[in-house]
Structures are given as C-alpha cells and as structure tokens.
Design a protein around this motif. Structure first.
Motif, mmCIF file in Angstrom:
data_model
loop_
_atom_site.group_PDB
_atom_site.id
_atom_site.type_symbol
_atom_site.label_atom_id
_atom_site.label_comp_id
_atom_site.label_asym_id
_atom_site.label_seq_id
_atom_site.Cartn_x
_atom_site.Cartn_y
_atom_site.Cartn_z
ATOM 1 N N ASN A 15 -12.937 28.724 20.269
ATOM 2 C CA ASN A 15 -12.613 30.077 20.671
ATOM 3 C C ASN A 15 -13.065 30.241 22.111
ATOM 4 O O ASN A 15 -14.264 30.194 22.395
ATOM 5 C CB ASN A 15 -13.318 31.096 19.763
ATOM 6 N N ARG A 16 -12.123 30.368 23.002
ATOM 7 C CA ARG A 16 -12.397 30.509 24.438
ATOM 8 C C ARG A 16 -13.252 29.368 24.964
ATOM 9 O O ARG A 16 -14.196 29.561 25.716
ATOM 10 C CB ARG A 16 -13.041 31.848 24.731
ATOM 11 N N GLY A 17 -12.956 28.162 24.498
ATOM 12 C CA GLY A 17 -13.645 26.977 24.983
ATOM 13 C C GLY A 17 -14.945 26.652 24.264
ATOM 14 O O GLY A 17 -15.560 25.632 24.535
ATOM 15 N N PRO A 21 -18.220 29.050 14.349
ATOM 16 C CA PRO A 21 -17.973 28.925 12.912
ATOM 17 C C PRO A 21 -16.863 29.855 12.447
ATOM 18 O O PRO A 21 -16.683 30.951 12.980
ATOM 19 C CB PRO A 21 -19.309 29.301 12.274
ATOM 20 N N GLY A 22 -16.136 29.403 11.425
ATOM 21 C CA GLY A 22 -15.111 30.222 10.795
ATOM 22 C C GLY A 22 -15.682 30.894 9.561
ATOM 23 O O GLY A 22 -16.891 31.125 9.470
ATOM 24 N N GLU A 23 -14.845 31.146 8.601
ATOM 25 C CA GLU A 23 -15.257 31.848 7.386
ATOM 26 C C GLU A 23 -16.067 30.937 6.475
ATOM 27 O O GLU A 23 -15.633 29.839 6.117
ATOM 28 C CB GLU A 23 -14.029 32.363 6.640
ATOM 29 N N MET A 24 -17.237 31.400 6.087
ATOM 30 C CA MET A 24 -18.144 30.644 5.227
ATOM 31 C C MET A 24 -17.620 30.605 3.794
ATOM 32 O O MET A 24 -17.107 31.587 3.288
ATOM 33 C CB MET A 24 -19.521 31.332 5.240
ATOM 34 N N SER A 41 -11.996 18.930 6.076
ATOM 35 C CA SER A 41 -12.158 18.266 7.372
ATOM 36 C C SER A 41 -10.841 17.899 8.056
ATOM 37 O O SER A 41 -10.782 17.865 9.284
ATOM 38 C CB SER A 41 -13.042 17.036 7.238
ATOM 39 N N ALA A 42 -9.805 17.641 7.294
ATOM 40 C CA ALA A 42 -8.519 17.275 7.895
ATOM 41 C C ALA A 42 -7.818 18.472 8.548
ATOM 42 O O ALA A 42 -6.950 18.285 9.389
ATOM 43 C CB ALA A 42 -7.602 16.666 6.836
ATOM 44 N N ARG A 43 -8.212 19.682 8.175
ATOM 45 C CA ARG A 43 -7.536 20.884 8.667
ATOM 46 C C ARG A 43 -8.312 21.649 9.732
ATOM 47 O O ARG A 43 -7.844 22.677 10.212
ATOM 48 C CB ARG A 43 -7.257 21.833 7.495
ATOM 49 N N HIS A 44 -9.511 21.175 10.075
ATOM 50 C CA HIS A 44 -10.355 21.920 11.014
ATOM 51 C C HIS A 44 -10.919 20.993 12.082
ATOM 52 O O HIS A 44 -11.061 19.794 11.870
ATOM 53 C CB HIS A 44 -11.508 22.608 10.264
ATOM 54 N N LEU A 45 -11.290 21.577 13.218
ATOM 55 C CA LEU A 45 -11.921 20.842 14.310
ATOM 56 C C LEU A 45 -13.207 20.176 13.827
ATOM 57 O O LEU A 45 -13.521 19.053 14.177
ATOM 58 C CB LEU A 45 -12.229 21.810 15.460
ATOM 59 N N GLY A 46 -13.939 20.869 12.988
ATOM 60 C CA GLY A 46 -15.168 20.355 12.401
ATOM 61 C C GLY A 46 -15.511 21.148 11.156
ATOM 62 O O GLY A 46 -15.065 22.283 11.002
#
Length: 79
Positions: A15-17, A21-24, A41-46
C-alpha cells in the motif's frame, strides 16, 4: 487479567510502497494456522501465522510469536 493463546493468520499487501497487513483470520491451532497460511501464500505478497496472547477481558493482544511466514511480510507490532 486472563490470558488465552490464540492463533492468527495475516496476509500482507503493498500500500503506497509499504508492506501492510490485510484482514486477520483466526485459526483453531498452530497446525491449522500453518495450513491456512500455506494455502493463502499463492494469492498474497506475503502471509504469516502467529500465536498471540489475548487478554480475554480487554481484548488486548500481546506477545506475538511467528509460527511460519511466506513471501514478503512486515514486523507485527502489538501492544
């Protein structure tokens, strides 16, 4: 103060570089948290799975311990 161990999984995104974290998601056990993190893990940056201590009266979270991480993650700071 009544502490309980909980397990959470956090996906991370840019987010803006910055990596944020996203939704827990909550898991029922450490093994379940690992499985959820691996599947995400396949669908997210981390993605990272943690065990945390939760004060059941106030809802405050403390003492995060990393179980497993995939990809790019940020430090989890919980007070």
């Amino acid at each position: 103060m009544s502490l309980a161990e909980k397990f959470i999984v956090l996906p991370f995104k840019k987010n803006r570089g910055n990596i944020v974290p996203g939704e827990m998601r909550q898991a029922s056990s450490a093994a379940s948290a690992e499985k959820i993190a691996a599947a995400m893990s396949a669908r997210h940056l981390g993605v990272a799975a943690y065990s945390i201590q939760v004060d059941e009266e106030s809802g405050d979270m403390t003492s995060p311990k990393l179980i497993i991480a995939f990809g790019e993650t940020a430090d989890l700071t919980v007070n």
